[in-house]
Structure formats: structure tokens, C-alpha cells
Design a protein around this motif. Structure first.
Motif, mmCIF file in Angstrom:
data_model
loop_
_atom_site.group_PDB
_atom_site.id
_atom_site.type_symbol
_atom_site.label_atom_id
_atom_site.label_comp_id
_atom_site.label_asym_id
_atom_site.label_seq_id
_atom_site.Cartn_x
_atom_site.Cartn_y
_atom_site.Cartn_z
ATOM 1 N N GLN B 52 0.824 -1.200 0.000
ATOM 2 C CA GLN B 52 0.000 0.000 0.000
ATOM 3 C C GLN B 52 0.863 1.256 0.000
ATOM 4 N N ILE B 53 1.995 1.178 0.718
ATOM 5 C CA ILE B 53 2.915 2.309 0.704
ATOM 6 C C ILE B 53 3.411 2.542 -0.708
ATOM 7 N N ARG B 54 3.776 1.431 -1.349
ATOM 8 C CA ARG B 54 4.301 1.555 -2.701
ATOM 9 C C ARG B 54 3.241 2.107 -3.641
ATOM 10 N N SER B 55 1.951 1.748 -3.431
ATOM 11 C CA SER B 55 0.907 2.213 -4.331
ATOM 12 C C SER B 55 0.699 3.715 -4.175
ATOM 13 N N LEU B 56 1.049 4.220 -3.008
ATOM 14 C CA LEU B 56 0.961 5.674 -2.792
ATOM 15 C C LEU B 56 2.136 6.362 -3.467
ATOM 16 N N GLY B 57 3.256 5.684 -3.480
ATOM 17 C CA GLY B 57 4.483 6.288 -3.998
ATOM 18 C C GLY B 57 5.436 6.495 -2.837
ATOM 19 N N ALA B 58 6.681 6.101 -3.027
ATOM 20 C CA ALA B 58 7.631 6.175 -1.923
ATOM 21 C C ALA B 58 8.207 7.582 -1.780
ATOM 22 N N ASN B 59 8.715 7.880 -0.599
ATOM 23 C CA ASN B 59 9.418 9.139 -0.306
ATOM 24 C C ASN B 59 8.587 10.359 -0.688
ATOM 25 N N LEU B 60 7.363 10.339 -0.207
ATOM 26 C CA LEU B 60 6.416 11.353 -0.632
ATOM 27 C C LEU B 60 6.019 12.249 0.539
ATOM 28 N N ALA B 61 5.902 13.552 0.237
ATOM 29 C CA ALA B 61 5.318 14.474 1.208
ATOM 30 C C ALA B 61 4.186 15.199 0.498
ATOM 31 N N ILE B 62 3.225 15.668 1.273
ATOM 32 C CA ILE B 62 2.138 16.410 0.633
ATOM 33 C C ILE B 62 2.011 17.782 1.288
ATOM 34 N N VAL B 63 1.905 18.802 0.424
ATOM 35 C CA VAL B 63 1.721 20.166 0.912
ATOM 36 C C VAL B 63 0.252 20.515 0.704
#
Lengths: 240, 410
Positions: B52-63
Motif C-alpha cells: 500500500q505504501i508503494r501504491s501511494l508512492g515512496a518518499n512522498l510528502a504532501i503540501v
């Protein structure tokens, strides 16, 4: 040159009840090829003597040479090695491993001598042949009679080609007919050149030996040659 | 004595007391089975989280935009539309370690194709989206730079939307209407499956950022190029923390926020959230491992007990072995090997049982489970160690026996 040389052999036990001198100043020589019976009542020191001769125990003081090795200087591993190479034990209760067949029992000393499986098998079969049990190689102790079990034990004692066969009451658990057969086997082995020291309290058994040593209170009280040392054995020794 | 023979003789000693040996092993069997089953189920669960982490995309932050005060009422987070395309561009340009900064707007929309229609989420995105979310098309193509720049009315469909609108037909180059605007389908996204929160991530459509802002997602996005949120992807996990600090500084500067003033945006580290989930899965595994370790300990004590009994029973055998030339260390290793063989057989049985249990759980409860080679190696190693550890004392007692005493024993 004597196979066994003891000088002032002394063994003292420190028990709760106090010090017990089990063996006191025993100096004996036993020649190669001899057949010696060690006799005496219980508590006479004959068992202690046998344990020392068998390298199962070390003297408190005194010296013991077996086949030119100073036994009192050896550590536990050295004693084990000496027992493995130079001594074959025969016990009153046979002491065979119940789960292992006759062949496996005879192989046991060679396992600790580090022989490979095939050599062990060959030599064990040969040793069983020597005591007349080649056909029973795959019988377990339970499937053998008392006399047969003792023969297996003798084959085990012989298999590493020891210089000394040490028997502790080897006929004590056998009926008299079987006992005679076992004694006959010992005599035959002795004729073939095996040095035998036999501990017994049975005078009948003692009669078969060529030399009789009697212990009492930790000392040798009688040392009597019944039959001269076998001439052939002496000749063989000279040839070596 | 050679090891192979020692093991063979250990087997025969164990077989001689089959029932007793089996009962002795039971503790180890249960312990190892527990380890294997728990690790299998635990790592299966962790795998799911990882996926599930991978499906979100790794090393991601959201502003996201911060809260805003309108007429004395503080509206909730995200109410402001303080972020802009230019913020995203500045982040991409000026923050170290940023590989993509994907500004986007989102809303709900009814998508109509011929006779069928479907309510879904619509995102206005630029090309950074695809690398930030590690998400590509399955068929067709993504937006080209010109389409994004002009805000062309082209659309990418999620798998769920494509299936519901077109069934088995190829949607490429078909026209779908969103708020009566005819969009041309240029691609269908690859399937992402469920998100960590159970949403169907494929129930979505994408349009170029400007097309979304101007034509379908109303609000006041249209003015001054403001966006809903920005996904920021970093090259490496270690870039995230410093990256967030410099983004904060950059955005405060750009938004002219000084001193004590509150940020009008907030930045969340999505990898951290995922890591928390993964850490709690780890904690569970550790707890289960502790339980298993206790049962291995109990199993080990059982082995020690039975080996002590065995040494006592076989005192004469030990005496005889010593008499025919076994050294104390030969006796030591014989009994150590016997204990180790006992515990290792127990371990092997435990692996079978544990793998079976894990499989059963996987079948019945529908949990994923994964019997890993590592767990098997650790379990075998651990049970062998238990044998060595708990076998040592009995073996040492055997090795220290006096041969004369031992031979005399009845």
C-alpha cells in the motif's frame, strides 16, 4: 622387557569415613604373552589394581609403565588413547550396547580410534570370526546367549589389537559349562600370543592361568607361577 | 568420532525411545510452529502495508493549504487556496532532493460516455504527477507538455471508470463528457488497487491542470493559478526531513509570512505515516516472537530434563565407551549432538506445523501469509541452539563421569 611394570604403586581414597589405602606398594612385572590371574577376597585391592592397570585410574603415588608408556604422566585424553590402543576390557556383565548388533558393538573401539566404516566392518567381522560368532554378526545382544554375549565382548576387546586383555570376572555371570568354554577361548587366545590379566575370586578360573597373584589388604601376598610362559610367545617376542 | 556417525547414533538413540523423544520435542515443535506461523502471518501483513505504501508512492510528502479565517470564523485545514503552480515550480527548482512536485486540484464529477455515466473523482494534474505517484498508463499515453501547458480537453481514465463506462471496449479516442465538456480519452491508467485506507484508487479520472481548473472543478482555482495540494517526491528517504524544513522556509517566504505568523499551509510526510503502520506491524511481530521464545525456552528445559534422565540411564554405556577409548570430549559431543538432533528434529516438525497453520489461516481468514526462508533458517538455527544450550549441562555431566564409577552403576 615387561609389558606391565609397576613400582611402589599406591592408591589412597579420601572418603568421608577417612583415608583408605586400597593398594599399597605394589611392584610387579608382567611379561608379554603371559596369562595372569589376580585373586583375592573383596576389599583386597584387586579391583583397584585392575583399574590402575587398565588405565581407568591413576595411582596416588608410584609408577606404572604399560607398553613403555609412563601412565602416571598422562592426562584424561592420553589415558583414553592408551586404553583404546593397548587394552581390551572384558567385564562380568558383558556391557554390550543393547541397541546395537554384535558387529556394531565390536566396532565401537575402532570408532574412537578413528577408523573408517569399511575398515571397521572388516576388522569387526574378523574379530567375531576369531571368537566363533561370524554368523551372529547382526544379532543384537538380547538375541544372544550369555556365553555368546561374552564372546562378542571379547571380540570387541581384541579388535584394536591391544597388547593386554584385561578381564574382570569374565565368567561370573555364566553357568559353569559356558564358563569353561570362555576360559578355553582365553587359553586359545593366549596361545596365539595375547597377554591376559584376569581378575577373579573363583579358584577354578584361577587354575587356568599360568601365573597367579593373590592380593590381601592392598598388598601382594602370593605370586605363583603355575605354568611357564609359553615358549612360542617368548620366541615371537624375541622375533619382534 | 565423526560427526555423521555421531548424528546417526543420535538418531538411533532417539528412535530407541520414540514416544519419549516425541514428547520431549513437543515443546520445541510448538515453539517453532508458533514462530513460523506468526512470522508468516506477520510478514504477510507487513507485505500488504508495504504494498500500500508503494501504491501511494515512496518518499512522498504532501503540501496542503492551511486554515483560513473568514469574518472571524476559522475554516478548517485546506479551506484556503493559498498554494499555486508557482509554489510547486519553486519547490521543484529550489529544494534539494526533490525529484517531482506535482500540484493538483480535485473534485467530484459525473462522467458521461454515450448511454452510461459514472460518478468519480476528477484530478487536474501536471506531468510531475506520474513520477510523484509512480503511476503510469496501462494503454494509450499520458499528457504531453503542450497539452498540460494549454489545458487541452483530454482525459485519462482510471481502470474502474474505464470498465464502468466502456466495459470491454477500448476507450482510447472516445469522447466522455464532464460537466458537458467533451474530453477525448487518450489513455487508461494502470491499476493501483486499494489504498491503505481502503479506497479504490482506480476510481478516478485525470485531466490537465488548467483544464480541470477552468472547466470542471469550479471553486476559485481558476484565478491566479492556485492549486489544491502539491505532492512532493524526494530522491531518497533521508532527503525528506531537510526537504520539508526548506520547503516550509521557502513557502513562508513566498507567501510573505513572517515572525510569529501561522503558516498558511501544512506539510505532511506520507512515508512517515506508512512507516508508523509498518512499525506497528513490527511491534506485533516482536510480541509474537517473544511468546514463541518463551515456548522455545520451555521446550529447551524439557530437553535438558530428558537428557539428564538419559545420562543417568546410560551411565554404564558411558562407562563402557570411556573404557574402550572415548575421551571425555567424545562423550560430551555425543550427548550434545543427541540433544541438538532432538531439538532440530523438533524444529523441523515445528516448521511443517507452523507452515501448515499459516497456510490454513491464509485460506480461512483470507490474510496474506508468507513463510520466509529467513524464518525457517532462524527457526532451525534457534532450535539447534536451544539443543546445544540446554544439552550442554547434561552432556557435561556425562563427560565428567568417572569410568570406574560408571561401569559399576547398575
Amino acid at each position: 622387557m615387561a609389558l606391565i611394570e609397576t613400582r611402589d604403586l599406591r592408591r589412597v581414597y579420601d572418603l568421608d569415613a577417612g583415608r583408605v589405602v586400597a593398594l599399597d606398594s605394589v611392584s610387579l612385572d608382567i611379561d608379554k604373552g603371559d596369562f595372569v590371574a589376580v585373586m583375592g577376597p573383596s576389599g583386597s585391592g584387586k579391583s583397584t589394581f585392575m583399574n590402575l592397570v587398565g588405565c581407568l585410574d591413576k595411582p596416588t603415588t608410584g609408577h606404572y609403565r604399560l607398553a613403555d608408556t609412563a601412565v602416571e604422566r598422562l592426562d584424561a585424553d592420553g589415558l583414553a588413547r592408551l586404553r583404546n590402543r593397548e587394552i581390551g576390557f572384558v567385564f562380568q556383565q558383558f556391557n554390550l550396547l543393547p541397541r546395537v548388533d554384535a558387529l556394531g558393538n565390536v566396532e565401537l573401539p575402532m570408532v574412537y580410534a578413528g577408523f573408517d566404516r569399511r575398515t571397521r566392518r572388516e576388522r569387526a567381522l574378523h574379530a567375531l570370526g576369531r571368537v566363533g560368532l561370524a554368523e551372529r554378526a547382526h544379532h543384537r545382544p538380547m538375541q544372544l546367549s550369555g556365553g555368546q554375549q561374552q564372546r562378542v565382548a571379547i571380540a570387541r576387546a581384541l579388535v584394536n589389537g591391544p597388547s593386554l586383555l584385561l578381564a574382570d570376572e569374565p565368567t561370573g555371570a555364566l553357568d559353569s559349562r559356558t564358563a569353561n568354554e570362555i576360559m578355553a577361548l582365553f587359553q586359545e587366545l593366549n596361545r596365539e600370543g595375547v597377554t591376559i590379566v584376569l581378575v577373579t575370586h573363583d579358584a577354578e578360573v584361577g587354575r587356568h592361568a599360568h601365573r597367579l597373584i593373590r592380593f590381601r589388604d592392598g598388598r601382594v601376598t602370593e605370586d605363583h607361577r603355575q605354568v611357564p610362559v609359553d615358549a612360542r610367545a617368548l620366541a615371537r617376542e624375541a622375533a619382534e | 568420532m565423526r560427526l555423521i556417525e555421531a548424528i546417526r547414533s543420535a538418531f538411533s538413540a532417539i528412535a530407541a525411545n520414540a514416544l519419549r523423544s516425541l514428547l520431549t520435542m513437543l515443546g520445541i515443535v510448538i515453539g517453532v510452529a508458533a514462530v513460523i506461523a506468526m512470522v508468516a502471518i506477520g510478514s504477510g501483513a507487513r507485505n500488504l502495508v508495504d504494498q500500500q505504501i508503494r501504491s501511494l508512492g515512496a518518499n512522498l510528502a504532501i503540501v496542503t493549504p492551511g486554515n483560513v479565517t473568514q469574518g472571524g470564523a476559522r475554516l478548517g485545514a485546506g479551506a484556503a487556496s493559498s498554494l499555486t503552480d508557482d509554489d510547486a515550480h519553486a519547490i521543484r527548482r529550489e529544494v534539494d532532493g526533490v525529484v517531482a512536485a506535482a500540484p493538483f486540484v480535485q473534485g467530484g464529477a459525473q462522467v458521461v460516455a454515450g448511454g452510461s455515466n459514472w460518478a468519480t473523482r476528477i484530478y487536474g494534474i501536471d506531468r510531475d504527477w506520474f513520477s510523484a505517484r509512480e503511476w503510469d498508463v496501462a494503454t494509450g499515453r499520458t499528457f504531453d507538455p503542450e497539452e498540460v501547458r494549454r489545458g487541452d480537453i483530454v482525459i485519462l481514465l482510471g481502470q474502474t471508470v474505464a470498465r464502468n463506462l466502456f466495459g470491454e471496449d477500448d476507450p482510447i479516442d472516445q469522447i466522455v463528457r464532464v460537466r458537458n465538456v467533451p474530453f477525448r480519452v487518450i489513455g487508461v491508467m494502470a491499476s493501483k488497487g486499494q489504498s491503505a485506507f481502503g479506497q479504490d484508487q482506480d476510481d478516478v479520472v485525470f485531466v490537465p491542470l488548467d483544464a480541470g481548473r477552468r472547466r470542471v472543478i469550479g471553486r476559485n482555482y481558476a484565478k491566479d493559478g492556485s492549486v489544491g495540494s502539491i505532492f512532493v517526491k524526494f530522491a531518497d528517504e533521508s532527503d525528506i526531513e531537510p526537504g520539508i524544513a526548506s520547503m516550509t522556509e521557502l513557502l513562508r517566504q513566498r507567501h510573505r509570512i513572517t515572525g510569529e505568523q501561522e503558516d498558511d499551509f501544512s506539510i505532511r510526510n506520507l512515508t512517515e505515516i506508512a512507516n508508523t503502520a509498518s512499525a506497528s506491524a513490527n511491534t506485533l511481530s516482536m510480541l509474537l516472537a517473544a511468546v514463541a521464545a518463551v515456548s522455545l525456552l520451555v521446550g529447551g528445559i524439557g530437553i535438558m530434563n530428558i537428557m539428564l534422565v538419559s545420562v543417568t540411564e546410560r551411565t554404564r554405556e558411558i562407562g563402557l565407551r570411556l573404557a574402550v577409548g572415548a575421551r571425555p570430549r567424545d562423550i560430551l559431543s555425543q550427548f550434545l549432538i543427541e540433544a541438538t538432533t532432538l531439538s532440530t528434529i523438533g524444529g523441523a516438525l515445528g516448521i511443517g506445523l507452523g507452515a501448515g497453520a499459516a497456510y490454513l489461516v491464509a485460506q480461512l481468514a483470507g490474510w496474506p501469509s508468507l513463510v520466509s526462508t529467513n524464518a525457517i533458517i532462524v527457526a532451525v538455527g534457534f532450535s539447534a541452539l536451544v539443543g546445544i544450550f540446554f544439552g550442554f549441562y547434561p552432556a557435561q555431566r556425562a563427560a565428567r563421569l568417572d569410568p570406574i564409577e560408571a561401569l559399576r552403576r547398575e
